[in-house]
Design a protein around this motif. Structure first.
Motif, PDB file in Angstrom:
ATOM      1  N   TYR A  69     -23.025  31.886 -35.479  1.00  0.00           N
ATOM      2  CA  TYR A  69     -21.717  32.294 -34.980  1.00  0.00           C
ATOM      3  C   TYR A  69     -21.661  32.138 -33.467  1.00  0.00           C
ATOM      4  O   TYR A  69     -22.683  32.112 -32.786  1.00  0.00           O
ATOM      5  CB  TYR A  69     -21.418  33.744 -35.367  1.00  0.00           C
TER       6      TYR A  69
ATOM      7  N   LEU B 190     -14.109  34.824 -33.320  1.00  0.00           N
ATOM      8  CA  LEU B 190     -15.433  34.654 -33.900  1.00  0.00           C
ATOM      9  C   LEU B 190     -15.402  33.372 -34.722  1.00  0.00           C
ATOM     10  O   LEU B 190     -14.607  33.244 -35.649  1.00  0.00           O
ATOM     11  CB  LEU B 190     -15.779  35.845 -34.799  1.00  0.00           C
TER      12      LEU B 190
ATOM     13  N   LEU C 148     -17.509  30.931 -37.175  1.00  0.00           N
ATOM     14  CA  LEU C 148     -18.674  30.984 -38.053  1.00  0.00           C
ATOM     15  C   LEU C 148     -19.051  29.604 -38.549  1.00  0.00           C
ATOM     16  O   LEU C 148     -18.192  28.787 -38.864  1.00  0.00           O
ATOM     17  CB  LEU C 148     -18.375  31.862 -39.282  1.00  0.00           C
TER      18      LEU C 148
ATOM     19  N   LYS D  73     -21.440  40.732 -40.101  1.00  0.00           N
ATOM     20  CA  LYS D  73     -20.903  39.948 -38.981  1.00  0.00           C
ATOM     21  C   LYS D  73     -19.383  40.074 -38.916  1.00  0.00           C
ATOM     22  O   LYS D  73     -18.806  40.259 -37.847  1.00  0.00           O
ATOM     23  CB  LYS D  73     -21.329  38.490 -39.111  1.00  0.00           C
TER      24      LYS D  73
ATOM     25  N   CYS E 218     -16.649  41.942 -35.988  1.00  0.00           N
ATOM     26  CA  CYS E 218     -15.460  41.282 -35.451  1.00  0.00           C
ATOM     27  C   CYS E 218     -14.234  42.157 -35.627  1.00  0.00           C
ATOM     28  O   CYS E 218     -13.459  42.354 -34.700  1.00  0.00           O
ATOM     29  CB  CYS E 218     -15.239  39.935 -36.130  1.00  0.00           C
TER      30      CYS E 218
END
Length: 151
Positions: free
Chosen positions: A93, A104, A106, A130, A134
């Motif tokens: 990321y 963000l 990915l 993750k 965010c």
């Protein structure tokens, strides 16, 4: 590293020559950030080319390199991102700062349906964690290619 082109024409190229070629192709197409998957490269490393910087996250030397993720970022955007990181060789990321919020981005190599349940569980726990970080910070999430027939 594969180029997405007919590899018969590039079989004699080393990785440095491939990144140089990819650098020129991305510039022609005006791409700012590209997510990588299935890099099959060892270690984690960075290569800076003329127009783009390549980041990848793979397994250690000597380990089977079946996965690997990463990013290619236009050099003019480097000041706007936090250095890319990886949770595993299946999930990397980066955070891109914009005027409105942070995004963000990915790069995901999802386990296939026939992967061990424990592999899928660990992957989805890491992904959920993750995403949670965010959403706690009110940022946007940018997904690249996602294959829905995977686990």
């Amino acid at each position: 590293m594969t180029t997405g082109k007919n590899t018969n024409n590039y079989s004699g190229l080393d990785d440095a020559q491939k990144t140089s070629m990819i650098d020129r192709e991305l510039l022609k197409r005006a791409i700012d950030i590209a997510a990588l998957k299935a890099t099959r490269l060892s270690r984690s490393d960075i290569i800076k080319e003329e127009n783009y910087t390549f980041y990848w996250f793979g397994r250690q030397e000597g380990e089977v390199r079946m996965y690997g993720t990463g990013f290619i970022v236009r050099n003019s955007l480097i000041q706007s991102i936090h250095t890319p990181s990886a949770t595993s060789n299946r999930l990397s990321y980066l955070r891109l700062n914009t005027e409105q919020n942070s995004v963000l981005v990915l790069s995901v190599y999802m386990p296939t349906l026939d992967a061990d349940t424990s592999v899928k569980d660990v992957f989805y726990e890491q992904l959920q964690e993750k995403l949670r970080t965010c959403y706690d910070k009110e940022c946007s999430v940018a997904w690249g290619y996602v294959c829905l027939n995977q686990g």
